[in-house]
Design a protein around this motif. Structure first.
Motif, short mmCIF file in Angstrom:
data_model
loop_
_atom_site.label_atom_id
_atom_site.label_comp_id
_atom_site.label_asym_id
_atom_site.label_seq_id
_atom_site.Cartn_x
_atom_site.Cartn_y
_atom_site.Cartn_z
N ASN A 1 19.46 17.55 -4.12
CA ASN A 1 20.03 17.38 -5.45
C ASN A 1 19.77 15.98 -6.01
N LEU A 2 19.25 15.07 -5.18
CA LEU A 2 19.00 13.71 -5.66
C LEU A 2 18.01 13.70 -6.81
N GLU A 3 17.01 14.56 -6.72
CA GLU A 3 15.97 14.58 -7.76
C GLU A 3 15.37 15.99 -7.83
N PRO A 4 15.63 16.74 -8.90
CA PRO A 4 16.51 16.39 -10.02
C PRO A 4 17.97 16.63 -9.68
N GLN A 5 18.86 15.99 -10.39
CA GLN A 5 20.29 16.14 -10.14
C GLN A 5 20.84 17.32 -10.94
N LYS A 6 20.69 18.49 -10.35
CA LYS A 6 21.16 19.71 -11.01
C LYS A 6 22.67 19.80 -10.99
N ASN A 7 23.27 19.20 -9.97
CA ASN A 7 24.72 19.25 -9.82
C ASN A 7 25.30 17.84 -9.90
N LEU A 8 26.51 17.74 -10.37
CA LEU A 8 27.21 16.46 -10.45
C LEU A 8 28.01 16.25 -9.17
N VAL A 9 27.78 15.15 -8.48
CA VAL A 9 28.52 14.81 -7.27
C VAL A 9 29.71 13.94 -7.68
#
Length: 276
Positions: A161-169
């Motif tokens: 998910n780091l790249e691309p960030q599809k989800n918000l952490v």
């Protein structure tokens, strides 16, 4: 049904004779024996003690975080040992703003036990009688089948998910730890790149949860255009993240997920990037 229960509602249920299992989840990350000791000194009558380390965590490998989830098989055995049959109403409480009670709430909900609620305000809200005789758990006579954790995110998904960030952490830790300052629990300070900080205590007014409307407003501001299903919760070791999950549920924002390994797992591998 609200995931919360008030002290008055709990007292009514206890007096009615309904099948309810009270779980005292008090704990201290710095002094792990403090919660059990406090329980043995005084607790709501009939409550059993549920230990974060012994009951709500699995075996640590050195790279899977400070409080890894037990396997579905181990958790099913623990639920059976604690007496959590499918028709049991489980009510969890603590004295730390419902942090540890939230962990039990999530673990039960994630494995199919819907009838679980958290005592809003915990022991601070309880005005009923207190007892000092520990209750030994009565194992369930009903066989509990292992179920996978629904809504669990593993570390590889967070890496991808780091790249691309599809989800918000969403990181539930205090601001200083998020920014890599005053870190005392984990060997490395900082946060997962791209994560935003949402301190779990923002959910509270004193020791009780804020009103659902206020929680909704706060989370919508934090999430921006993100849907709840696009949110991954984390913290230091997968405990206070459950508090944010519970708060979103109270607010009617359902569908977010938990990265249980959290920062303590993430920082155990030096190849994973760190942001300060």
């Amino acid at each position: 049904m609200s995931p919360l229960i008030t002290a008055n509602q709990l007292e009514e249920i206890l007096n009615s004779g309904e099948n309810v299992l009270l779980c005292d989840c008090r704990f201290d990350l710095v002094n792990p024996e403090a919660g059990r000791k406090a329980y043995e000194e005084s607790h709501i009558p009939g409550a059993i003690y549920v230990d974060l380390d012994q009951d709500l965590s699995g075996i640590k490998s050195g790279s899977n975080g400070r409080h890894p989830l037990p396997s579905p098989e181990a958790w099913a055995k623990t639920k059976t040992r604690l007496g959590m049959s499918s028709n049991t109403l489980v009510v969890a409480y603590d004295k730390q703003g419902s942090v540890y009670a939230s962990r039990l709430w999530w673990m039960l909900k994630a494995t199919g036990h819907a009838n679980v609620r958290v005592l809003d305000g915990g022991l601070d809200a309880w005005n009923g009688p207190m007892g000092s005789i520990p209750r030994k758990a009565t194992p369930s006579q009903q066989s509990i089948e292992p179920m996978p954790y629904v809504g669990l995110v593993l570390v590889d998904e967070v890496v991808n998910n780091l790249e691309p960030q599809k989800n918000l952490v969403l990181d539930a830790r205090a601001s200083d730890r998020f920014h890599g300052q005053n870190e005392t629990l984990d060997p490395v300070g900082g946060h997962i790149p791209g994560a935003i900080n949402y301190f779990f205590k923002n959910n509270l007014s004193a020791t009780a949860f804020k009103a659902p409307e206020q929680l909704f407003k706060n989370f919508v501001e934090a999430l921006g255009t993100r849907k709840p299903s696009e949110v991954i919760h984390q913290c230091g070791s997968g405990v206070t993240a459950c508090h944010n999950l519970l708060a979103m549920e109270i607010a009617g924002l359902k569908g977010s997920r938990l990265y249980a390994g959290s920062w303590s797992e993430w920082c155990s591998d030096p190849s994973r990037p760190v942001e300060l």
